[in-house]
Design an enzyme around this catalytic site. Structure first.
Site, PDB file in Angstrom:
ATOM      1  N   GLU A  15       0.830  -1.212   0.000  1.00 57.90           N
ATOM      2  CA  GLU A  15       0.000   0.000   0.000  1.00 57.90           C
ATOM      3  C   GLU A  15       0.860   1.256   0.000  1.00 57.90           C
ATOM      4  OE1 GLU A  15      -3.249   0.539   2.852  1.00 57.90           O
ATOM      5  OE2 GLU A  15      -3.732  -1.576   2.486  1.00 57.90           O
ATOM      6  N   SER A  62      29.929  31.907 -13.220  1.00 62.10           N
ATOM      7  CA  SER A  62      29.351  31.424 -14.471  1.00 62.10           C
ATOM      8  C   SER A  62      29.680  32.394 -15.601  1.00 62.10           C
ATOM      9  CB  SER A  62      27.851  31.247 -14.314  1.00 62.10           C
ATOM     10  OG  SER A  62      27.297  32.453 -13.889  1.00 62.10           O
ATOM     11  N   LEU A  63      29.289  32.001 -16.789  1.00 60.82           N
ATOM     12  CA  LEU A  63      29.602  32.816 -17.969  1.00 60.82           C
ATOM     13  C   LEU A  63      28.383  33.625 -18.369  1.00 60.82           C
ATOM     14  CD1 LEU A  63      31.241  29.943 -19.998  1.00 60.82           C
ATOM     15  CD2 LEU A  63      32.446  31.946 -19.137  1.00 60.82           C
ATOM     16  N   GLU A  69      35.060  26.191 -27.702  1.00 61.52           N
ATOM     17  CA  GLU A  69      34.864  24.786 -27.328  1.00 61.52           C
ATOM     18  C   GLU A  69      33.389  24.552 -27.018  1.00 61.52           C
ATOM     19  OE1 GLU A  69      37.265  26.052 -23.948  1.00 61.52           O
ATOM     20  OE2 GLU A  69      36.111  24.666 -22.710  1.00 61.52           O
ATOM     21  N   LYS A 118      29.944  23.918 -25.176  1.00 61.02           N
ATOM     22  CA  LYS A 118      29.437  24.153 -23.822  1.00 61.02           C
ATOM     23  C   LYS A 118      28.668  22.893 -23.445  1.00 61.02           C
ATOM     24  CE  LYS A 118      27.085  27.433 -20.890  1.00 61.02           C
ATOM     25  NZ  LYS A 118      26.180  26.525 -20.194  1.00 61.02           N
ATOM     26  N   ASP A 176      26.351  20.393 -21.516  1.00 65.39           N
ATOM     27  CA  ASP A 176      25.160  20.584 -20.693  1.00 65.39           C
ATOM     28  C   ASP A 176      25.147  19.546 -19.571  1.00 65.39           C
ATOM     29  OD1 ASP A 176      22.828  21.586 -19.790  1.00 65.39           O
ATOM     30  OD2 ASP A 176      21.586  20.855 -21.441  1.00 65.39           O
ATOM     31  N   TYR A 182      37.928  21.739 -18.398  1.00 64.56           N
ATOM     32  CA  TYR A 182      38.038  22.925 -19.251  1.00 64.56           C
ATOM     33  C   TYR A 182      38.526  24.184 -18.529  1.00 64.56           C
ATOM     34  CZ  TYR A 182      33.284  23.447 -17.365  1.00 64.56           C
ATOM     35  OH  TYR A 182      32.207  23.525 -16.532  1.00 64.56           O
ATOM     36  N   LYS A 240      36.869  31.842 -24.891  1.00 67.12           N
ATOM     37  CA  LYS A 240      37.738  32.313 -23.801  1.00 67.12           C
ATOM     38  C   LYS A 240      38.960  33.004 -24.393  1.00 67.12           C
ATOM     39  CE  LYS A 240      36.389  28.412 -20.949  1.00 67.12           C
ATOM     40  NZ  LYS A 240      36.713  27.027 -20.594  1.00 67.12           N
ATOM     41  N   LYS A 250      25.161  30.699 -26.976  1.00 63.86           N
ATOM     42  CA  LYS A 250      24.189  29.606 -26.944  1.00 63.86           C
ATOM     43  C   LYS A 250      23.638  29.318 -28.331  1.00 63.86           C
ATOM     44  CE  LYS A 250      23.677  28.935 -22.401  1.00 63.86           C
ATOM     45  NZ  LYS A 250      22.406  28.963 -21.748  1.00 63.86           N
ATOM     46  N   CYS A 270      -6.138  44.557  -9.194  1.00 62.25           N
ATOM     47  CA  CYS A 270      -5.250  43.492  -8.730  1.00 62.25           C
ATOM     48  C   CYS A 270      -6.093  42.243  -8.470  1.00 62.25           C
ATOM     49  CB  CYS A 270      -4.557  43.929  -7.453  1.00 62.25           C
ATOM     50  SG  CYS A 270      -3.656  42.594  -6.647  1.00 62.25           S
ATOM     51  N   CYS A 286      -5.809  41.646  -4.266  1.00 64.00           N
ATOM     52  CA  CYS A 286      -6.405  42.535  -3.253  1.00 64.00           C
ATOM     53  C   CYS A 286      -7.462  43.461  -3.853  1.00 64.00           C
ATOM     54  CB  CYS A 286      -5.320  43.351  -2.557  1.00 64.00           C
ATOM     55  SG  CYS A 286      -4.624  44.644  -3.598  1.00 64.00           S
ATOM     56  N   CYS A 340      -0.316  46.918  -9.139  1.00 68.13           N
ATOM     57  CA  CYS A 340      -1.321  46.987  -8.090  1.00 68.13           C
ATOM     58  C   CYS A 340      -0.941  48.151  -7.173  1.00 68.13           C
ATOM     59  CB  CYS A 340      -1.298  45.670  -7.317  1.00 68.13           C
ATOM     60  SG  CYS A 340      -1.986  45.768  -5.674  1.00 68.13           S
ATOM     61  N   CYS A 353      -1.758  44.576   0.062  1.00 70.60           N
ATOM     62  CA  CYS A 353      -1.931  43.481  -0.898  1.00 70.60           C
ATOM     63  C   CYS A 353      -1.177  42.249  -0.409  1.00 70.60           C
ATOM     64  CB  CYS A 353      -1.419  43.903  -2.266  1.00 70.60           C
ATOM     65  SG  CYS A 353      -1.548  42.568  -3.470  1.00 70.60           S
TER      66      CYS A 353
HETATM   67  S1  IVH Z   1      34.220  27.800 -18.391  1.00 66.81           S
HETATM   68  C1  IVH Z   1      33.933  31.429 -14.984  1.00 66.81           C
HETATM   69  N1  IVH Z   1      33.785  26.036 -20.252  1.00 66.81           N
HETATM   70  O1  IVH Z   1      28.710  26.547 -18.159  1.00 66.81           O
HETATM   71  C2  IVH Z   1      33.238  30.250 -15.539  1.00 66.81           C
HETATM   72  N2  IVH Z   1      32.069  26.363 -18.644  1.00 66.81           N
HETATM   73  O2  IVH Z   1      27.873  29.572 -17.210  1.00 66.81           O
HETATM   74  C3  IVH Z   1      34.157  29.367 -16.334  1.00 66.81           C
HETATM   75  N3  IVH Z   1      30.142  24.884 -18.927  1.00 66.81           N
HETATM   76  O3  IVH Z   1      29.033  26.787 -14.730  1.00 66.81           O
HETATM   77  C4  IVH Z   1      33.410  28.255 -16.935  1.00 66.81           C
HETATM   78  N4  IVH Z   1      30.893  23.809 -20.683  1.00 66.81           N
HETATM   79  O4  IVH Z   1      29.113  24.470 -15.703  1.00 66.81           O
HETATM   80  C5  IVH Z   1      33.285  26.639 -19.170  1.00 66.81           C
HETATM   81  N5  IVH Z   1      33.571  24.453 -21.929  1.00 66.81           N
HETATM   82  C6  IVH Z   1      33.086  25.061 -20.868  1.00 66.81           C
HETATM   83  C7  IVH Z   1      31.827  24.722 -20.344  1.00 66.81           C
HETATM   84  C8  IVH Z   1      31.343  25.399 -19.225  1.00 66.81           C
HETATM   85  C9  IVH Z   1      29.903  23.922 -19.827  1.00 66.81           C
HETATM   86  C10 IVH Z   1      29.216  25.288 -17.871  1.00 66.81           C
HETATM   87  C11 IVH Z   1      29.816  25.379 -16.497  1.00 66.81           C
HETATM   88  C12 IVH Z   1      29.556  26.767 -16.020  1.00 66.81           C
HETATM   89  C13 IVH Z   1      28.562  27.281 -16.995  1.00 66.81           C
HETATM   90  C14 IVH Z   1      28.912  28.722 -17.329  1.00 66.81           C
END
Ligand code: IVH
Length: 702
Positions: free
Chosen positions: A47, A94-95, A128, A130, A132, A239, A303, A327, A421, A424, A444, A450
């Site tokens: 269950e 991050s980038l 290079e 990116k 995922d 990387y 880079k 992207k 709104c 409210c 609003c 609210c």
């Molecule tokens: S370089 C200062 N190289 O994308 C950040 N990032 O927004 C340097 N990612 O958090 C990151 N492929 O998880 C770099 N060839 C690549 C990547 C890579 C995927 C991801 C990574 C990072 C995000 C960047």
């Protein structure tokens, strides 16, 4: 009881599903406690399994309703708190993203300007894929893998060393030419083939099916039992790097080649490009191979090759100036727009949200999309019942591009945006901007009467960059607000005391227990002392983001001074108003918003009540060890070793404030040839004057 009168999952409406998931979460938690803590199961295993299956089936149909406390999250993908925390020696940032070739050209143009390069100087940039997946930091000491950590919030991640040890692609030892200490950064991912095989096994075992390889990789990595991770083939590409006192080369490409020679997997599609055209050609090539790679990628990363340039370029907030994620363009799909809902935000903005018949766009199930504002709906003439084209690009909220005329139902009526709104019922108005132009956003006018605005403000108050109270996320705030436990920010700090006196203790509520309540109270206690910048940001004043909050905190120093000056500035003239407007980075719109906030008695009350419970400390200089931390610096004349923009970024990184003109508040004037009136002003105010070379000597290699 949830079991009775079950309708087929396919027949459930959104609200029925939501209610049932809530009930299931509570019920399964009750059985879990009975089974694990009291060793006294209340129902037979079969269950219990049925309850879990029902929960999963509903979640599979309504993924947007998956709760933070869902049973499917608690088991299977092990809660994050179970892993130890690791503070990153060098943050994992991050980038910034780009979506067009023009953005890519701008990126190289910006670099040229920032470094002030002559037109004929080549800017070599690597390109290079990116990947995922999930970013990972691998620490090698004496060439041995000693620690693996996830990105987390960029500053602190989870210690997943035991799990990473099971991954073949993450070498346990680096080749003999590698340095004594280096942190290798890269991406953990799962190949398409392994993903399909894993899901087939999951189905056969009656287990959860993963939505995409990225989720599967995340779920596998977060296993508390490393043996499970070991059974799920994860891969890795290196990387980048974190802490690295000695680097093997002076270029990005050189370092990546060294990584490969030490036995680390690097991506074979990494190329060094010598012009923007070459960069874009590599982008197109990678995009054309995307479908055959056998793993998910979502763009191309650029880079700057020279590491001395990377160093000079530095970072803007959380992303490097030397890198960019270009992207791939978005993926699209058609689906039915079932309903337009209006959400009310923290500042009263009414945002239309399209509720869609679930549709898969680029591997992700989409059920909601933004419609931006009322003009946008009118311009595109989007109506409820329409078949619409949905686009998803990267992590951004899906967008609606337009409707399919042939599929419009006969009785579809133009959408009428509410003038009140929905929460409210106060008037919702579009404010007049400059001369006859009205704001695109309808708001609003209810302010703190609210409920929606109040809840959103509370969520903002507790959120990560504000008070950062762990365990007090959006959902819990919503529940506490609805249950009358928290109505105002300061209520957070009296929660424990009130709970002690209450006959209906929090620990006895569904989904809570002694331990989780204790943890929440401890997290709240930790935030009884807070920096002024966070405090100001947490107030949720319109137009006051983190950077502005920091500027205000730096200018006013203490909460009392800030409060007093903002009230005095309400006169819209005089010293306080003048002082506010003189702060670097504060323009007229922001100044007005802050003053308006303090002119409202409710808001003053919120601040005053809060100050009874929290100690506000001064803003920490970003770098306290540098000789210019906390100082106000002015640059003038023609600098030779750095551009003005670069100089400013460097000074700020070292904790200094950069001003545009010299006053008695200035601590240091850095002059280049051709300095004019500022030099005279400095003499007048007795400000220390140094040249560029001395500046570099003073800040050393920082
Ligand atoms: S370089 C200062 N190289 O994308 C950040 N990032 O927004 C340097 N990612 O958090 C990151 N492929 O998880 C770099 N060839 C690549 C990547 C890579 C995927 C991801 C990574 C990072 C995000 C960047």
């Amino acid at each position: 009881m949830v079991k009775k009168a079950q309708s087929p999952v396919g027949d459930l409406t959104l609200s029925e599903a939501s209610a049932e998931l809530a009930a299931l979460a509570a019920e399964i938690a009750r059985h879990d406690r009975a089974y694990h803590e009291q060793d006294a199961p209340l129902i037979p295993d079969a269950e219990y399994d049925e309850l879990r299956q029902r929960n999963e089936a509903i979640e599979a149909r309504f993924p947007e309703l998956i709760r933070g406390d869902s049973p499917s999250r608690r088991v299977g993908s092990g809660p994050a708190e179970k892993f130890g925390k690791v503070r990153h020696a060098v943050p994992m940032l991050s980038l910034s993203n780009a979506f067009s070739e023009e953005d890519a050209r701008d990126f190289v143009g910006r670099i040229r300007r920032f470094l002030d390069l002559p037109v004929d100087e080549e800017v070599a940039v690597t390109a290079e894929p990116k990947i995922d997946g999930l970013s990972m930091s691998l620490r090698y000491e004496n060439r041995k893998l000693v620690q693996a950590a996830t990105r987390g919030d960029g500053y602190e991640g989870e210690n997943v060393t035991a799990n990473i040890m099971t991954i073949h692609d993450a070498p346990k030892r680096l080749d003999g030419s590698a340095p004594q200490l280096i942190e290798i950064r890269g991406e953990i991912y799962m190949s398409h083939k392994d993903f399909a095989a894993l899901n087939a096994r999951q189905i056969a075992a009656g287990e959860k099916v993963f939505a995409n390889p990225r989720n599967a990789a995340a779920g596998s990595l977060r296993q508390l039992d490393a043996a499970i991770t070991a059974a799920r083939p994860l891969r890795f590409f290196a990387y980048a790097w974190g802490e690295a006192p000695e680097l093997p080369a002076k270029t990005q490409m050189g370092v990546i080649e060294a990584f490969a020679s030490w036995g680390l997997p690097t991506n074979p599609l990494t190329r060094l490009c010598h012009s923007v055209e070459e960069l874009l050609a590599q982008y197109r090539l990678i995009e054309s191979e995307r479908a055959e790679l056998g793993y998910d990628i979502d763009g191309v990363v650029y880079k700057v090759n020279r590491l001395d340039w990377q160093q000079r370029l530095g970072f803007v907030s959380r992303s490097p100036r030397w890198g960019l994620a270009h992207k791939f363009s978005a993926e699209k799909a058609a689906t039915v727009l079932e309903k337009i809902d209006i959400q009310v935000g923290r500042t009263g903005a009414l945002t239309p949200v399209a509720r869609l018949k679930p549709v898969t766009v680029g591997g992700v199930v989409v059920t909601n999309a933004t419609l931006h504002n009322e003009d946008e709906i009118a311009r595109k003439d989007i109506r409820e019942g329409d078949t619409v084209i949905v686009q998803r690009a990267g992590d951004v909220i899906p967008q609606i591009l337009g409707f399919v005329p042939e599929k419009r139902p006969r009785d579809a009526k133009p959408y009428r945006f509410p003038q009140q709104c929905p929460v409210c019922h106060s008037h919702a108005v579009r404010e007049e901007r400059t001369a006859g132009k009205v704001d695109a956003v309808r708001r609003c006018t209810g302010g703190l009467i609210c409920a929606a605005q109040r809840v959103e403000r509370l969520k903002h108050f507790a959120s990560r960059n504000a008070f950062d109270i762990e365990g007090l996320g959006d959902r819990i705030i919503g529940e506490f607000y609805a249950g009358g436990l928290i109505a105002w920010p300061h209520d957070v700090f009296t929660l424990e005391e009130r709970d002690k006196a209450s006959p209906n203790r929090l620990k006895d509520r569904e989904g809570w227990g002694e331990a989780s309540v204790g943890k929440l109270f401890a997290a709240i206690d930790e935030r009884r002392s807070i920096g002024l910048d966070r405090f100001i940001f947490a107030l949720g004043i319109r137009h006051v983001g983190e950077t502005t909050a920091r500027a205000l905190a730096r200018a006013y120093g203490t909460a009392d001074h800030f409060r007093g000056q903002m009230i005095a500035a309400g006169a819209i003239e005089g010293d306080a108003w003048g002082g506010l407007n003189a702060i670097d980075g504060i323009g007229g719109v922001v100044a007005e918003a802050v003053v308006q906030f303090f002119a409202e008695p409710h808001n003053r009350e919120v601040v005053d009540e809060l100050l009874k419970h929290v100690t506000v400390t001064a803003l920490e200089a970003r770098s306290t060890t540098s000789p210019v931390a906390g100082k106000t610096v002015v640059f003038t004349g023609a600098l030779e070793r750095m551009t003005r923009e670069e100089a400013k970024a460097m000074a700020e990184r070292l904790g200094a404030k950069v001003a545009g003109s010299v006053s008695k508040k200035t601590d240091l004037l850095v002059v280049g040839p051709g300095a004019g009136s500022k030099l005279k002003d400095a003499e007048k105010h007795g400000v220390e004057v140094i040249d560029e070379a001395t500046w570099f000597e003073r800040v050393g290699g920082l």
